[in-house]
Design a protein around this motif. Structure first.
Motif, mmCIF file in Angstrom:
data_model
loop_
_atom_site.group_PDB
_atom_site.id
_atom_site.type_symbol
_atom_site.label_atom_id
_atom_site.label_comp_id
_atom_site.label_asym_id
_atom_site.label_seq_id
_atom_site.Cartn_x
_atom_site.Cartn_y
_atom_site.Cartn_z
ATOM 1 N N TYR A 58 0.817 -1.214 0.000
ATOM 2 C CA TYR A 58 0.000 0.000 0.000
ATOM 3 C C TYR A 58 0.851 1.264 0.000
ATOM 4 C CZ TYR A 58 -3.002 -3.799 1.468
ATOM 5 O OH TYR A 58 -3.637 -5.007 1.544
ATOM 6 N N LYS A 59 0.197 2.394 -0.392
ATOM 7 C CA LYS A 59 0.931 3.658 -0.580
ATOM 8 C C LYS A 59 1.026 4.492 0.685
ATOM 9 C CE LYS A 59 0.903 4.545 -5.421
ATOM 10 N NZ LYS A 59 -0.123 3.599 -5.936
ATOM 11 N N ASN A 60 0.038 4.377 1.546
ATOM 12 C CA ASN A 60 0.041 5.202 2.764
ATOM 13 C C ASN A 60 -0.880 4.562 3.814
ATOM 14 O OD1 ASN A 60 -2.657 5.968 2.108
ATOM 15 N ND2 ASN A 60 -1.838 7.499 0.679
ATOM 16 N N ILE A 61 -0.871 5.140 5.004
ATOM 17 C CA ILE A 61 -1.615 4.522 6.103
ATOM 18 C C ILE A 61 -3.119 4.601 5.854
ATOM 19 C CG2 ILE A 61 -1.549 6.582 7.600
ATOM 20 C CD1 ILE A 61 -1.296 4.591 9.996
ATOM 21 N N SER A 62 -3.608 5.668 5.235
ATOM 22 C CA SER A 62 -5.065 5.764 5.043
ATOM 23 C C SER A 62 -5.567 4.713 4.056
ATOM 24 C CB SER A 62 -5.503 7.169 4.645
ATOM 25 O OG SER A 62 -4.529 7.845 3.933
ATOM 26 N N GLU A 63 -4.743 4.367 3.085
ATOM 27 C CA GLU A 63 -5.138 3.297 2.177
ATOM 28 C C GLU A 63 -5.049 1.939 2.900
ATOM 29 O OE1 GLU A 63 -2.500 2.630 -1.148
ATOM 30 O OE2 GLU A 63 -3.835 1.115 -2.003
ATOM 31 N N ALA A 64 -3.963 1.730 3.659
ATOM 32 C CA ALA A 64 -3.692 0.427 4.269
ATOM 33 C C ALA A 64 -4.676 0.063 5.376
ATOM 34 C CB ALA A 64 -2.267 0.411 4.822
HETATM 35 C C1 LIG Z 1 -3.104 7.512 -0.069
HETATM 36 O O1 LIG Z 1 -2.991 6.728 -1.221
HETATM 37 C C2 LIG Z 1 -4.183 6.687 -2.012
HETATM 38 C C3 LIG Z 1 -3.996 5.645 -3.105
HETATM 39 O O2 LIG Z 1 -2.808 5.863 -3.815
HETATM 40 C C4 LIG Z 1 -4.456 8.093 -2.537
HETATM 41 O O3 LIG Z 1 -5.645 8.111 -3.323
HETATM 42 C C5 LIG Z 1 -4.613 9.050 -1.342
HETATM 43 O O4 LIG Z 1 -4.764 10.389 -1.810
HETATM 44 C C6 LIG Z 1 -3.410 8.968 -0.423
HETATM 45 N N1 LIG Z 1 -3.716 9.697 0.790
HETATM 46 C C7 LIG Z 1 -2.839 10.510 1.371
HETATM 47 C C8 LIG Z 1 -3.296 11.160 2.621
HETATM 48 O O5 LIG Z 1 -1.725 10.721 0.912
#
Ligand SMILES: *[C@@H]1O[C@H](CO)[C@@H](O)[C@H](O)[C@H]1NC(C)=O
Ligand SMILES: *[C@@H]1O[C@H](CO)[C@@H](O)[C@H](O)[C@H]1NC(C)=O
Length: 320
Positions: free
Chosen positions: A158-164
């Motif tokens: 995953y890319k970040n905590i909110s996605e995960a």
């Molecule tokens: C987290 O990653 C998602 C998927 O890539 C993206 O849509 C979202 O804007 C990101 N959120 C933050 C807070 O960076």
């Protein structure tokens, strides 16, 4: 403004509550007591239904008599990098958020019970109004004055905590139980040194060169289980590790923590104490440990709170 209607069953009586809430902020509308407290989180927002319905919720009580020794559990690996970030009073707690830029230095956590590589994203502080309680996890029913939780997200998937946070194997949580002591850990002192700048909700302070590894107690023993976030939406995506030794907080540090308020400067509301969720049923989950009870007679979990530096408390974890 939107009207939020809530149907709550309070002691068998159905009550229809309507609140005027501004859109966007109503997700923040939960607390640690009363009708917006832990017993009702799952009713406040349909996306938080796991808070009431979930069978893999956190925190839990670690009952030493029910732990399963797992010889395949490896020592946890936490990188020693120092990271920069921002400490915030969220109105629900004191939270350090690491700079999430791909260019910023990062701390990775892996090995232990983990199948993936996790990047540290946040550190949360939970604490009580007295020394008797404040921790979320408990050991043999014993509560502690505070708990630090280090949260990392699965950086392989995953890319970040909110996605995960909503995804399978998304989060690792390392819980450090905090006990009263005369001396404290240097990194914990760094964390608490900024508290006077974040007394009110929304206030932030820069916290640089923070070492997560140095915050950890000097032990490679832990208990691990599959659980959830301990705040809404209670997503069941967290692999928890509860370290088998406490770190220490001084009376002065606990006092500083207790000055934080739930509201903004012009409406501070109540002190931000007792921001812990009561322990949840395990529902037959396994709590595994790398402590070999037979081999480490002096290290076995029940001695954790009998350690001479480690006085057990007798508070009621459900007390709010
Ligand atoms: C987290 O990653 C998602 C998927 O890539 C993206 O849509 C979202 O804007 C990101 N959120 C933050 C807070 O960076
Ligand atoms: C995060 O780190 C990057 C890379 O070091 C830096 O350019 C950026 O200013 C930092 N962000 C904050 C909010 O400090």
């Amino acid at each position: 403004m939107a009207v939020l209607s809530l149907l709550l069953a309070v002691q068998g009586v159905l009550i229809l509550l309507q609140f005027q809430v501004s859109l966007g902020s109503w997700e923040e509308w939960w607390t640690y007591d009363g009708i917006s407290g832990p017993n009702y989180w799952g009713l406040l927002n349909p996306e938080w239904s796991l808070c009431n319905m979930g069978h893999r919720q956190s925190p839990v009580d670690i009952d030493p008599s029910k732990l399963l020794f797992d010889p395949h559990l490896r020592p946890l690996h936490v990188e020693k990098e120092r990271i920069n970030g921002i400490i915030t009073n969220t109105g629900h707690g004191i939270v350090f958020k690491a700079n999430s830029s791909t260019k910023a230095s990062a701390v990775h956590i892996n090995s232990g019970p983990l199948s993936y590589d996790y990047r540290v994203a946040e550190v949360h502080l939970h604490f009580g109004s007295t020394e008797k309680f404040g921790s979320e996890h408990t050991v043999a029913g014993q509560t502690f004055p505070a708990e630090v939780q280090i949260l990392g997200y699965n950086a392989d998937l995953y890319k970040n905590i909110s996605e995960a946070v909503t995804k399978s194997q998304g989060i690792v949580g390392i819980a450090l139980l905090i006990q009263m002591g005369v001396e404290t850990n240097l990194e914990f002192r760094l964390l608490t040194s900024q508290l006077n700048k974040v007394l009110y909700k929304g206030q932030q302070a820069v916290l640089n060169s923070f070492s997560v590894r140095e915050l950890l107690p000097d032990t490679h023993f832990y208990t691990t289980y599959e659980g959830s976030l301990t705040m809404p939406g209670c997503h069941e995506t967290v692999t928890w590790l509860v370290m088998n030794k406490p770190i220490y907080i001084t009376k002065q540090q606990l006092y500083a923590l207790k000055q934080s308020m739930q509201g903004e400067r012009d409406n501070p509301k109540a002190p931000l104490v007792n921001n812990f969720r009561p322990t949840q049923a395990t529902h037959h989950r396994l709590l595994r440990t790398n402590i070999d009870f037979n081999r480490h007679k002096n290290q076995q979990c029940p001695t954790m709170y009998k350690n001479m530096f480690y006085k057990a408390n007798t508070g009621n974890p459900g007390l709010q």
